[in-house]
Structures are given as structure tokens and as C-alpha cells.
Design a protein around this motif. Structure first.
Motif, PDB file in Angstrom:
ATOM      1  N   GLU A  57       2.332   1.652  -3.423  1.00  0.00           N
ATOM      2  CA  GLU A  57       1.328   2.137  -4.366  1.00  0.00           C
ATOM      3  C   GLU A  57       1.123   3.639  -4.192  1.00  0.00           C
ATOM      4  O   GLU A  57       1.008   4.388  -5.177  1.00  0.00           O
ATOM      5  CB  GLU A  57       0.015   1.373  -4.150  1.00  0.00           C
TER       6      GLU A  57
ATOM      7  N   MET B  10       0.828  -1.203   0.000  1.00  0.00           N
ATOM      8  CA  MET B  10       0.000   0.000   0.000  1.00  0.00           C
ATOM      9  C   MET B  10       0.867   1.260   0.000  1.00  0.00           C
ATOM     10  O   MET B  10       0.592   2.219  -0.723  1.00  0.00           O
ATOM     11  CB  MET B  10      -0.942  -0.014   1.206  1.00  0.00           C
TER      12      MET B  10
ATOM     13  N   PRO C 203      -7.927   2.087   0.196  1.00  0.00           N
ATOM     14  CA  PRO C 203      -7.881   0.721   0.733  1.00  0.00           C
ATOM     15  C   PRO C 203      -9.260   0.151   1.062  1.00  0.00           C
ATOM     16  O   PRO C 203      -9.513  -1.023   0.841  1.00  0.00           O
ATOM     17  CB  PRO C 203      -7.027   0.849   1.995  1.00  0.00           C
TER      18      PRO C 203
END
Length: 198
Positions: free
Chosen positions: A132, A129, A169
Motif C-alpha cells: 500500500e 502495508m 496503520p
């Protein structure tokens, strides 16, 4: 002039970039903390499971069974009373209890390994995450630079604009849940029979 020794590049220890070294150390700490969190009984079970999962353990068990059977047969042949005459009920009971204990040991060890695996998955997800988000920020900065440079033709790029926004998310989690529900529904749905078949 003294002869300077040049280190052999093949024997030199490779130098890791700082961010990779930090990640390796974090994973190492994760494993150490996991081992420290185990009780004395769990450590004993882990050692027993490691021993029993090696090929030599099977050899020891085979030799033990052969000695047990051979000793009983020799005692009977000599006219003495065998401690476990054929069909070796004592041996069967002993191996049944041993198999039960071995199964429990394996399950306990597997449960501990599953806990560690879950922690590693969480760490991997968190790193993915963050990666990203960094990638989205880089794309955003490059697009901003492209718009600001006077000698670069400014053109709209929908894909770059989309990639420059970091993924939410919560939205990704909801999409994964829906995907799993759809997959379960597809597994449960039976195809219709062709015409003329019952």
C-alpha cells in the motif's frame, strides 16, 4: 554444424521474479522455523494426529473393534471365559479413553497450527502495508510528473491526491476496532416489535 538442442518450454522450470522468490522463501523459512520450534512430544502428537485423521485409521479401528467383539463372542460360545463379555464394558472404557486422548491430540495440533496461521497473517498484513505504501508513492510520483510535464494539462485530482497519501496503520486499526464494536452492538440490539404486538 552441430545440431543444437532446443529445450522444451513445457519441461522447463518456470523462473520466478526475484521478489516473489524471496517471499516464497520467507514463507518456507517461517514453516521450517515453526517445525523446529516444536518439542519432541509435540512432533509425536502431530504424527499421531496425522495418522488418526486418515480414512485408513477409521478402518483399523473398525477392524480392531470387530476382532475384540468377535473374539469375546467366540470364547463364550466355546464355553471359555471371555476377557470382556457383553456388553463389553472394557471396550467401552477403552474407546472412551481413546476418544479423550484423540480430542486432546487434535486440540494440541490445532493450537500449533493456529500459531503458524497467526504468523502467516502477520506476514500477509506486513506485505499488504508495504504494498500500500509503494502504491501511494507511485501515485504521488505520477501526479508530480503530470504537474511537471508542460504538454499535459494540469488539473486537480482529489482522488489521486487522497490515494497518494499512505494509510496510517494506527488509524486503520482504530477504525477496525470501532467497526467490530458497532457490529457487536448491532447483533445485541433486538428489533422493536411492530405496533400492536407485545
Amino acid at each position: 554444424m552441430p545440431n543444437a538442442t532446443i529445450p522444451d518450454p513445457a519441461s522447463a522450470t518456470p523462473i520466478l521474479p526475484a521478489h516473489i522468490g524471496d517471499t516464497v522463501e520467507a514463507i518456507g523459512r517461517l514453516h521450517i522455523d515453526h517445525r523446529r520450534g516444536s518439542t519432541g512430544l509435540q512432533r509425536v502428537v502431530d504424527r499421531l494426529t496425522r495418522f488418526l485423521s486418515r480414512p485408513r485409521a477409521a478402518g483399523f479401528l473398525a477392524v480392531g473393534v470387530a476382532i475384540w467383539i468377535g473374539l469375546n463372542l467366540i470364547l463364550e460360545a466355546l464355553g471359555a471365559r471371555a476377557f470382556d463379555p457383553p456388553p463389553f464394558d472394557g471396550l467401552q472404557s477403552l474407546t472412551g479413553v481413546g476418544a479423550l486422548l484423540m480430542t486432546v491430540f487434535i486440540l494440541v495440533t490445532q493450537r500449533r497450527e493456529d500459531e503458524l496461521s497467526e504468523l502467516r497473517e502477520q506476514l500477509t498484513l506486513q506485505l499488504a502495508m508495504v504494498s500500500e505504501q509503494k502504491t501511494a508513492k507511485l501515485i504521488e510520483l505520477i501526479e508530480e510528473l503530470r504537474r511537471d510535464l508542460p504538454n499535459v494539462h494540469d488539473r486537480p485530482d482529489a482522488e489521486a491526491a487522497s490515494l497518494s497519501r499512505p494509510a496510517d496503520p494506527d488509524a486503520v486499526l482504530e477504525a477496525l476496532k470501532e467497526n467490530q464494536i458497532d457490529a457487536r452492538g448491532a447483533e445485541g440490539a433486538r428489533p422493536n416489535a411492530p405496533d400492536g404486538e407485545s
